[in-house]
Enzyme design. Sequence first.
Site, short mmCIF file in Angstrom:
data_model
loop_
_atom_site.label_atom_id
_atom_site.label_comp_id
_atom_site.label_asym_id
_atom_site.label_seq_id
_atom_site.Cartn_x
_atom_site.Cartn_y
_atom_site.Cartn_z
N ASP A 1 -25.30 10.16 62.79
CA ASP A 1 -25.83 9.41 63.93
C ASP A 1 -24.99 9.62 65.18
OD1 ASP A 1 -23.70 7.63 63.31
OD2 ASP A 1 -25.02 6.67 61.84
N MET B 1 -17.68 -2.55 69.80
CA MET B 1 -19.01 -2.89 70.30
C MET B 1 -18.95 -4.05 71.29
SD MET B 1 -20.98 -2.70 66.61
CE MET B 1 -19.67 -3.56 65.73
N THR C 1 -10.32 5.14 61.95
CA THR C 1 -11.20 4.22 62.68
C THR C 1 -10.89 4.24 64.18
OG1 THR C 1 -12.11 1.98 62.61
CG2 THR C 1 -9.72 2.17 62.39
N LYS D 1 -29.80 6.88 67.68
CA LYS D 1 -30.68 6.57 68.80
C LYS D 1 -30.88 7.79 69.68
CE LYS D 1 -29.29 1.84 69.11
NZ LYS D 1 -28.03 1.22 69.30
N1 SAH Z 1 -17.12 2.85 61.80
C1 SAH Z 1 -16.67 3.00 63.17
C2 SAH Z 1 -17.12 1.88 64.06
C3 SAH Z 1 -18.63 1.75 64.19
S1 SAH Z 1 -19.09 0.48 65.30
C4 SAH Z 1 -15.14 3.12 63.19
O1 SAH Z 1 -14.50 2.89 62.18
O2 SAH Z 1 -14.59 3.48 64.24
C5 SAH Z 1 -19.28 1.36 66.83
C6 SAH Z 1 -18.19 1.00 67.80
O3 SAH Z 1 -16.98 1.69 67.48
C7 SAH Z 1 -18.45 1.40 69.23
O4 SAH Z 1 -19.28 0.46 69.89
C8 SAH Z 1 -17.06 1.40 69.81
O5 SAH Z 1 -16.62 0.08 70.07
C9 SAH Z 1 -16.25 1.94 68.65
N2 SAH Z 1 -15.99 3.38 68.76
C10 SAH Z 1 -16.35 4.33 67.90
N3 SAH Z 1 -15.92 5.54 68.29
C11 SAH Z 1 -15.26 5.34 69.45
C12 SAH Z 1 -14.55 6.19 70.36
N4 SAH Z 1 -14.43 7.50 70.16
N5 SAH Z 1 -13.99 5.61 71.44
C13 SAH Z 1 -14.06 4.29 71.67
N6 SAH Z 1 -14.73 3.45 70.84
C14 SAH Z 1 -15.30 3.96 69.76
#
Ligand code: SAH
Length: 253
Positions: free
Chosen positions: A42, A177, A125, A64
């Site tokens: 995604d 988010m 993460t 999306k």
């Molecule tokens: N599983 C993912 C999170 C999914 S929720 C993880 O562990 O990172 C989606 C949110 O993750 C986004 O809205 C944002 O807040 C954050 N996110 C994911 N990748 C990001 C990135 N490269 N830079 C900043 N925020 C990020």
Amino acid sequence: MTMTQTPLPGKVHLVGGGPGDPELLTLKAARLLATADVVVHDNLVSAAVLAYARPDAERIYVGKKAGNHSLPQIDINRLLVTLARQGKQVVRLKGGDPYIFGRGGEEAETLAAAGIPFDVVPGVTAAAGAAAYAGIPLTHRDHAQSCFLVTGHLQDESCNLDWPTLARPGQTLVIYMGLTSLPEISRQLIAHGMDPATPAACVRRATLPDQEVITGSIADLDGRVRAAGFKPPAILIIGNVVTLHEVLGLPSP
Ligand code: SAH
């Protein structure tokens, strides 16, 4: 002996693709990507990460598209079950870590209930990626004794944040988010006793070549972020550790 054959069940690997920089993939993620028959991915997965997929692997995008909604979660869950029942080796590639937000837990529950073999490969993460690449050590002991990973998706009915706890000093909040709800997040934290001068940062596209960082206070970060026209994905970091960005923040990755 019967000649009817149902294909051997395949397997689903729920793989964390990390926050964007492909060098943050684990060796295991890279190996599974290089061998899987199908990759289901995604929005959050960067093109550079997807490039590690087997060249002839089927790629199924479930995120999306401009103006459209992503495939409903229930359909993604069903798709994973269907592909595995066709005997395929499936990588369900998720941004960051599969079990930190992003609904990997729901996908795993569906696979377990359907009796599909699966495993989970952790990923870096977004909190860890943003912290490292923006120079914000989340639990530097001079500033924080704990760190909360919090959803900022306040529109979700199941979202009921414990604001009095989150507003306490001596800790770091990392809010996923949270960009859209930043005004409400600031309001609630200040209303529950957080010092309005508490340092706060917004890190956009963390670990990617176009990463951007905006810092301010919990009271003024939203104005700064709007002025810069920030769009998701972005993560918020709130707490005194943000002051370290000035010393430890590196030029873009
Ligand atoms: N599983 C993912 C999170 C999914 S929720 C993880 O562990 O990172 C989606 C949110 O993750 C986004 O809205 C944002 O807040 C954050 N996110 C994911 N990748 C990001 C990135 N490269 N830079 C900043 N925020 C990020």
